[in-house]
Design a protein around this motif. Structure first.
Motif, PDB file in Angstrom:
ATOM      1  N   SER A  98       0.835  -1.210   0.000  1.00 14.17           N
ATOM      2  CA  SER A  98       0.000   0.000   0.000  1.00 14.17           C
ATOM      3  C   SER A  98       0.868   1.258   0.000  1.00 14.17           C
ATOM      4  O   SER A  98       0.584   2.226  -0.714  1.00 14.17           O
ATOM      5  CB  SER A  98      -0.924   0.006   1.227  1.00 14.17           C
ATOM      6  OG  SER A  98      -1.801  -1.096   1.204  1.00 14.17           O
ATOM      7  N   LEU A 123      -5.159  -8.557  -7.707  1.00 13.47           N
ATOM      8  CA  LEU A 123      -3.750  -8.214  -7.532  1.00 13.47           C
ATOM      9  C   LEU A 123      -2.970  -8.481  -8.815  1.00 13.47           C
ATOM     10  O   LEU A 123      -2.107  -7.697  -9.205  1.00 13.47           O
ATOM     11  CB  LEU A 123      -3.147  -9.009  -6.375  1.00 13.47           C
ATOM     12  CG  LEU A 123      -1.688  -8.661  -6.010  1.00 13.47           C
ATOM     13  CD1 LEU A 123      -1.567  -7.200  -5.619  1.00 13.47           C
ATOM     14  CD2 LEU A 123      -1.206  -9.560  -4.870  1.00 13.47           C
ATOM     15  N   ILE A 158      -3.667  -5.670 -11.131  1.00 11.56           N
ATOM     16  CA  ILE A 158      -2.930  -4.471 -10.728  1.00 11.56           C
ATOM     17  C   ILE A 158      -1.456  -4.579 -11.105  1.00 11.56           C
ATOM     18  O   ILE A 158      -0.842  -3.613 -11.563  1.00 11.56           O
ATOM     19  CB  ILE A 158      -3.095  -4.230  -9.214  1.00 11.56           C
ATOM     20  CG1 ILE A 158      -4.532  -3.810  -8.915  1.00 11.56           C
ATOM     21  CG2 ILE A 158      -2.120  -3.173  -8.710  1.00 11.56           C
ATOM     22  CD1 ILE A 158      -4.853  -3.712  -7.446  1.00 11.56           C
ATOM     23  N   SER A 215      -6.375  -3.891  -1.305  1.00 15.59           N
ATOM     24  CA  SER A 215      -5.636  -4.254  -0.088  1.00 15.59           C
ATOM     25  C   SER A 215      -6.586  -4.504   1.084  1.00 15.59           C
ATOM     26  O   SER A 215      -6.333  -5.362   1.931  1.00 15.59           O
ATOM     27  CB  SER A 215      -4.634  -3.148   0.280  1.00 15.59           C
ATOM     28  OG  SER A 215      -5.302  -1.921   0.540  1.00 15.59           O
ATOM     29  N   GLN A 268       5.051  -8.237  -5.187  1.00 16.97           N
ATOM     30  CA  GLN A 268       3.666  -8.705  -5.099  1.00 16.97           C
ATOM     31  C   GLN A 268       3.508 -10.043  -5.811  1.00 16.97           C
ATOM     32  O   GLN A 268       2.837 -10.955  -5.314  1.00 16.97           O
ATOM     33  CB  GLN A 268       2.726  -7.676  -5.733  1.00 16.97           C
ATOM     34  CG  GLN A 268       2.452  -6.460  -4.872  1.00 16.97           C
ATOM     35  CD  GLN A 268       1.659  -5.408  -5.631  1.00 16.97           C
ATOM     36  OE1 GLN A 268       1.656  -5.389  -6.856  1.00 16.97           O
ATOM     37  NE2 GLN A 268       1.004  -4.541  -4.906  1.00 16.97           N
ATOM     38  N   ALA A 326       2.381   1.561  -3.498  1.00 20.05           N
ATOM     39  CA  ALA A 326       1.379   2.020  -4.461  1.00 20.05           C
ATOM     40  C   ALA A 326       1.065   3.496  -4.261  1.00 20.05           C
ATOM     41  O   ALA A 326       0.903   4.254  -5.226  1.00 20.05           O
ATOM     42  CB  ALA A 326       0.104   1.188  -4.321  1.00 20.05           C
ATOM     43  N   PHE A 385      -5.395  -0.389  -5.830  1.00 15.52           N
ATOM     44  CA  PHE A 385      -4.769  -1.228  -4.812  1.00 15.52           C
ATOM     45  C   PHE A 385      -5.233  -0.851  -3.410  1.00 15.52           C
ATOM     46  O   PHE A 385      -5.282  -1.707  -2.521  1.00 15.52           O
ATOM     47  CB  PHE A 385      -3.246  -1.141  -4.887  1.00 15.52           C
ATOM     48  CG  PHE A 385      -2.562  -2.112  -3.972  1.00 15.52           C
ATOM     49  CD1 PHE A 385      -2.429  -3.439  -4.352  1.00 15.52           C
ATOM     50  CD2 PHE A 385      -2.098  -1.730  -2.722  1.00 15.52           C
ATOM     51  CE1 PHE A 385      -1.827  -4.357  -3.495  1.00 15.52           C
ATOM     52  CE2 PHE A 385      -1.495  -2.632  -1.874  1.00 15.52           C
ATOM     53  CZ  PHE A 385      -1.362  -3.956  -2.265  1.00 15.52           C
TER      54      PHE A 385
END
Length: 247
Positions: A29, A97, A100, A75, A226, A32, A71
């Motif tokens: 997070s 995810l 993303i 999240s 990720q 991002a 995100f």
């Protein structure tokens, strides 16, 4: 051994995997958010200098901002899925995810391409616009080009493209420098003669290159980590008896 899905909700993963998941979601997070912030700065500056840019140049930044915003919501889904160990939440989180990650990679590639565009097209547009700068007594000036140059020189404390001396070759009819190049001698970036000396292209290239590199690198690093964690977590979850559904 099987159990009803609703009975299995709330069964925790091993502490290490679950705690690692919480920590990584928090770090992702932050990554991002950082990438979106740098990309937003790029967008703001592109909008300010829209005369010298085409809309295509902002595609990479828009993608990165979109991925960062998505995100933030995804999240939350991942956190709830880990906390309650709800299988559909975890699968939805994994799918989103992956989407993303794809957006982050695409945005990073487009952002790196923007640097090449800036080094060629933007410089040419700046020089062309400077040749059309309005000069009193000369009829071939362009008002839009004049306003664009004045705003850029005032906002970024610069003069000319590579340096303030460019005006003598790009617009010799002026016999000097635009008023927007003037500054107070004791002001930051101001020369001893009362004019900004550093070129606008030089300043903007350095500034935007730094922003592009930061946005793209944060996004790439976050995307890679990720992807690695996503594979690890799904393998971990599938190989345990902590998430169970009916056969």
């Amino acid at each position: 051994m099987t159990c009803q899905l609703m009975d299995c909700i709330g069964t925790p993963l091993p502490n290490f995997s679950q705690n690692l998941g919480f920590v990584l979601i928090g770090l992702f997070s932050i990554g991002a958010l950082a990438s979106s912030t740098f990309a937003s700065i790029i967008l703001i500056n592109v909008v300010k200098l829209d005369y010298f840019y085409s809309h295509q140049t902002s595609i990479g930044a828009i993608i990165l901002v979109t991925a960062g915003c998505l995100f933030m919501f995804v999240s939350l889904l991942g956190y709830c899925g880990l906390k309650k160990m709800t299988i559909w939440m975890i699968k939805a989180y994994a799918t989103l995810l992956f989407l993303i990650i794809t957006l982050q990679l695409a945005g990073s590639i487009c952002s790196f391409a923007f640097k090449e565009y800036f080094s060629t097209v933007v410089l040419a547009k700046m020089n062309a616009a400077a040749k059309n700068y309005f000069v009193h007594g000369v009829d071939n000036g362009d008002l839009r080009a004049t306003v664009a140059w004045d705003e850029m020189q005032i906002n970024y404390h610069c003069c000319g493209t590579s340096s303030y001396l460019d005006w003598s070759t790009l617009r010799p009819e002026m016999k000097g420098y635009p008023d927007s190049c003037k500054c107070k001698v004791n002001e930051k970036d101001c020369g001893d003669d009362g004019f900004y000396h550093e070129g606008c292209y030089t300043i903007l290239r350095s500034f935007l290159t730094t922003m592009v590199n930061a946005a793209a690198c944060f996004s790439l690093i976050t995307a890679v980590i990720q992807f690695i964690w996503l594979n690890f977590f799904m393998n971990e979850a599938q190989g345990t008896e902590y998430i169970r559904i009916n056969d």
